[in-house]
Scaffold this motif. Structure first.
Motif, short mmCIF file in Angstrom:
data_model
loop_
_atom_site.label_atom_id
_atom_site.label_comp_id
_atom_site.label_asym_id
_atom_site.label_seq_id
_atom_site.Cartn_x
_atom_site.Cartn_y
_atom_site.Cartn_z
N SER A 253 0.82 -1.21 0.00
CA SER A 253 0.00 0.00 0.00
C SER A 253 0.85 1.26 0.00
CB SER A 253 -0.93 0.00 1.22
OG SER A 253 -0.15 -0.06 2.42
N ILE A 254 2.15 1.10 0.25
CA ILE A 254 3.05 2.25 0.31
C ILE A 254 4.23 2.10 -0.65
CG2 ILE A 254 4.60 3.59 1.80
CD1 ILE A 254 2.73 2.90 4.12
N SER A 255 4.98 1.01 -0.51
CA SER A 255 6.19 0.83 -1.32
C SER A 255 5.88 0.31 -2.71
CB SER A 255 7.14 -0.16 -0.63
OG SER A 255 7.70 0.38 0.52
N PRO A 256 6.66 0.74 -3.71
CA PRO A 256 6.55 0.12 -5.04
C PRO A 256 7.16 -1.27 -5.03
CG PRO A 256 8.35 1.70 -5.00
CD PRO A 256 7.67 1.80 -3.66
N GLU A 257 7.13 -1.93 -6.17
CA GLU A 257 7.77 -3.24 -6.27
C GLU A 257 9.22 -3.16 -5.80
OE1 GLU A 257 7.72 -5.18 -10.01
OE2 GLU A 257 5.58 -5.61 -9.97
N THR A 258 9.70 -4.26 -5.22
CA THR A 258 11.09 -4.33 -4.77
C THR A 258 11.79 -5.46 -5.51
OG1 THR A 258 10.47 -3.54 -2.56
CG2 THR A 258 12.61 -4.62 -2.78
N ILE A 259 12.94 -5.15 -6.09
CA ILE A 259 13.76 -6.14 -6.79
C ILE A 259 14.88 -6.58 -5.85
CG2 ILE A 259 15.35 -6.50 -8.72
CD1 ILE A 259 12.48 -6.32 -9.59
N TYR A 260 15.09 -7.91 -5.75
CA TYR A 260 16.14 -8.41 -4.87
C TYR A 260 16.58 -9.77 -5.39
CZ TYR A 260 12.72 -11.65 -2.86
OH TYR A 260 11.80 -12.66 -2.69
N SER A 261 17.65 -10.31 -4.78
CA SER A 261 18.12 -11.65 -5.09
C SER A 261 18.40 -12.39 -3.79
CB SER A 261 19.39 -11.62 -5.94
OG SER A 261 19.89 -12.95 -6.11
N PRO A 262 17.98 -13.65 -3.68
CA PRO A 262 18.29 -14.41 -2.46
C PRO A 262 19.77 -14.71 -2.32
CG PRO A 262 17.26 -15.82 -4.13
CD PRO A 262 17.18 -14.42 -4.64
N GLN A 263 20.56 -14.48 -3.36
CA GLN A 263 22.00 -14.77 -3.32
C GLN A 263 22.86 -13.51 -3.18
OE1 GLN A 263 23.09 -17.23 -6.66
NE2 GLN A 263 21.42 -18.67 -6.32
N ALA A 264 22.24 -12.37 -2.91
CA ALA A 264 23.01 -11.13 -2.84
C ALA A 264 22.45 -10.22 -1.76
CB ALA A 264 22.98 -10.41 -4.19
N ILE A 265 23.30 -9.35 -1.26
CA ILE A 265 22.87 -8.27 -0.37
C ILE A 265 22.38 -7.12 -1.23
CG2 ILE A 265 23.78 -6.49 1.19
CD1 ILE A 265 25.35 -8.56 2.60
N GLY A 266 21.41 -6.38 -0.73
CA GLY A 266 20.92 -5.21 -1.43
C GLY A 266 19.59 -5.46 -2.12
N TRP A 267 18.86 -4.39 -2.34
CA TRP A 267 17.58 -4.44 -3.05
C TRP A 267 17.31 -3.08 -3.66
CZ3 TRP A 267 14.46 -0.80 -0.82
CH2 TRP A 267 14.71 -0.48 0.52
N GLN A 268 16.33 -3.02 -4.54
CA GLN A 268 16.02 -1.79 -5.26
C GLN A 268 14.52 -1.66 -5.44
OE1 GLN A 268 17.41 -1.78 -9.33
NE2 GLN A 268 15.98 -0.17 -9.91
N TRP A 269 14.01 -0.47 -5.16
CA TRP A 269 12.62 -0.18 -5.50
C TRP A 269 12.48 -0.04 -7.00
CZ3 TRP A 269 12.61 3.84 -1.11
CH2 TRP A 269 12.07 3.28 0.05
N LEU A 270 11.32 -0.40 -7.51
CA LEU A 270 11.02 -0.29 -8.94
C LEU A 270 9.76 0.57 -9.08
CD1 LEU A 270 12.59 -1.63 -11.30
CD2 LEU A 270 10.70 -3.24 -11.50
N PRO A 271 9.89 1.90 -8.99
CA PRO A 271 8.71 2.78 -9.04
C PRO A 271 8.09 2.80 -10.43
CG PRO A 271 10.72 4.08 -9.06
CD PRO A 271 11.14 2.65 -8.84
N PRO A 272 6.81 3.16 -10.52
CA PRO A 272 6.17 3.28 -11.84
C PRO A 272 6.91 4.30 -12.70
CG PRO A 272 4.54 3.39 -10.08
CD PRO A 272 5.88 3.47 -9.42
N ALA A 273 6.91 4.04 -14.01
CA ALA A 273 7.60 4.94 -14.94
C ALA A 273 6.91 6.30 -14.98
CB ALA A 273 7.63 4.33 -16.34
#
Length: 547
Positions: free
Chosen positions: A276-296
């Motif tokens: 309800s607040i955050s956009p999609e989040t991209i991540y990998s189970p094999q890595a540290i770090g993640w990235q929001w994927l806001p609407p274009a």
């Protein structure tokens, strides 16, 4: 003794007016600001809580939060959570807090052990980990000890100002056992530093964190305080920094291209659905770090979504139809990326770069040139003062191909000089914003909600404002923002709670609709937003009604 009625009334009025205002929830931050995925953790909600326990609103259904016995104590269970940021609001019967983020990390959490200012006092950190700390006072320095083997590529990344809104302009240093500075970083992700270092030999190394105030003052020295809270990712394994595309499109079948450090060729990329607040989040189970994927922005779908095929500039011999979304890096000093596009005579186009708004480093310069004569049609290096993302509008007198040039104002470069370039037909539009994510309404006292209106590309519509999801007993007077005059850039929306309105805690939405002189709908309504973070325009605002 007998008093006149008027004297009794005055005494009662003074007695009521001298009563202290009802205390409000003041929720300022979490400490520690991060928890480990799969763990149960005790954390502190720092602030003031007139009533305890409080109610907890969280956008992550897989994160469990429970109030402890003492004010501010919380137990967090992240057993089934995925990495990212949870947004949490605390409220009692009379008031509500702002939304505060809690980081959910894939690595174990290591808390600082004070004192830890010197090499001998450094807090040991076993990699990979997310270290959490606070620069408690002016002059404070935190030191972390890590062990590396020759050839290890270690990264250290501070999360403070951009995500946690800590008032820090942090500096990150790596030093050896003699105290010699081997590497230093500043302002890698906004004001937050990120450091990459390859060990020359086996041994212990020391990561030093200190800070200047986010707003420079006349005092020269390191800054600190209760709000100088940070998380520090430390690892030698894979770090996922970002992926291309940087945005979510309604129609996007491209495979994500991963960028970071120590990434394997077959790194799996997963998507955490928007909340309800955050956009999609991209991540990998094999890595540290993640990235929001806001609407274009600008265009929700693109006929063509292009990404840089290599670290070379785009060949200008290829001409692309519009609209267009392109993703690239300025990866070498003085690099100029070029796109050749097909322009239709008389059509007004807008070219926009998005980089700093997503936390990247490019200070973009945009140029639009005629392909044959190299005549400049448009140039810009700051669409909005001090925000560093460029935008231009142009049109041609005949159907022809033009070249779009993208570069860095300081001719600098690097893996975080990533950008998105959107080219689309100009469409007059407006953006309406509020300055807070929650509001409090008292019975019998109107609430004014100031709204700013930014009109783009010649927007000249009348804009009507209304409120949805209001509870019973609350009314709003619709108001119009005229295309010219005092209301063209700002209006004040008034809410009134009648005497029969019940106490309430919950979301509301403010709707903005372009209308003609007869108040007939011109375009689809849009939501007024609060900029929770640059990537998160929050549309569900919070309303409190207290008797």
């Amino acid at each position: 003794m007998h008093r006149a009625p008027w004297l009794t009334a005055i005494i009662l009025f003074l007695a009521v007016s001298e009563q202290p205002a009802r205390a409000q929830v003041q929720f300022e931050r979490f400490f520690p600001p991060a928890v480990a995925r799969g763990a149960t953790t005790s954390i502190k909600a720092e602030g003031k809580f007139p009533q305890w326990p409080v109610a907890i609103e969280c956008d992550q259904s897989d994160l469990k939060l429970e109030c402890g016995e003492k004010p501010g104590e919380l137990k967090v269970t992240a057993a089934d959570s995925t990495v990212g940021a949870a947004w949490i609001r605390l409220h009692d019967s009379a008031s509500a807090s702002s939304l505060i983020p809690l980081l959910i990390e894939s690595s174990a959490i290591t808390a600082e052990a004070e004192p830890n200012e010197g090499l001998r006092q450094a807090t040991p950190a076993t990699l990979p980990t997310t270290a959490v700390g606070r620069l408690e006072k002016n002059g404070d320095v935190d030191m972390w000890k890590v062990t590396l083997r020759e050839g290890d590529q270690m990264f250290a990344s501070v999360i403070a100002h951009e995500m946690l809104q800590s008032p820090m302009d942090a500096v990150l240093q790596l030093v050896d056992r003699r105290g010699l500075v081997l590497a230093q970083a500043e302002d890698s992700i906004g004001l937050d530093p990120q450091l990459i270092y390859t060990a020359k030999q086996d041994g212990d190394y020391f990561v030093r964190v200190f800070s200047f105030p986010e707003t420079p003052t006349g005092t020269i020295g390191f800054a600190g305080g209760a709000s100088f809270v940070y998380a520090l990712r430390l690892a030698t394994g894979p770090l996922l920094d970002h992926v291309f595309p940087l945005h979510k499109f309604a129609e996007n079948k491209l495979s994500a291209q991963s960028y970071g450090w120590n990434l394997p060729a077959d790194l799996p990329i997963l998507t955490k659905p928007q909340t309800s607040i955050s956009p999609e989040t991209i991540y990998s189970p094999q890595a540290i770090g993640w990235q929001w994927l806001p609407p274009a922005p600008i265009i929700q779908t693109a006929d063509q979504i292009l990404t840089q095929a290599s670290e070379q500039t785009v060949a200008p011999e290829s001409a692309f139809a519009l609209p267009l979304a392109f993703y690239g890096h300025i990866s070498s000093d003085k690099e100029v990326d070029r796109l050749r596009v097909k322009a239709i005579a008389g059509v007004n186009y807008r070219v926009e770069i998005v980089s700093r708004a997503l936390g990247f480093k490019l200070d973009s310069v945009l140029r639009v040139l005629k392909s044959d004569s190299q005549t400049q049609l448009a140039r810009n290096d700051d669409a909005v003062r001090n925000q560093f993302d460029a935008a231009v509008e142009f049109k041609t007198e005949q159907d022809e191909e033009v070249v779009i040039e993208i570069s860095d104002l300081a001719d600098s470069s690097g893996p975080r000089h990533a950008y998105a370039c959107f080219v689309s037909v100009v469409k007059p539009q407006f953006i309406a914003n509020v300055a807070a994510d929650h509001f409090q309404l008292q019975v019998g006292k109107p609430l004014e909600i100031p709204i700013t209106v930014a009109r783009q590309s010649g927007d000249s519509n009348r804009i009507e404002f209304d409120v949805k999801l209001l509870p019973p007993g609350v009314t709003v007077t619709k108001i119009i923002s005229e295309p010219k005059g005092d209301t063209s850039k700002a209006i004040k929306l008034n809410l009134v709670a009648s005497t029969d309105a019940m106490p309430y805690q919950g979301p509301i939405e403010i709707i903005a609709t372009a209308v003609d002189d007869k108040q007939t709908l011109i375009a689809e309504p849009q939501l007024v937003t609060f900029s929770l973070r640059p990537q998160i325009p929050l549309s569900k605002l919070w309303l409190t009604i207290a008797k």
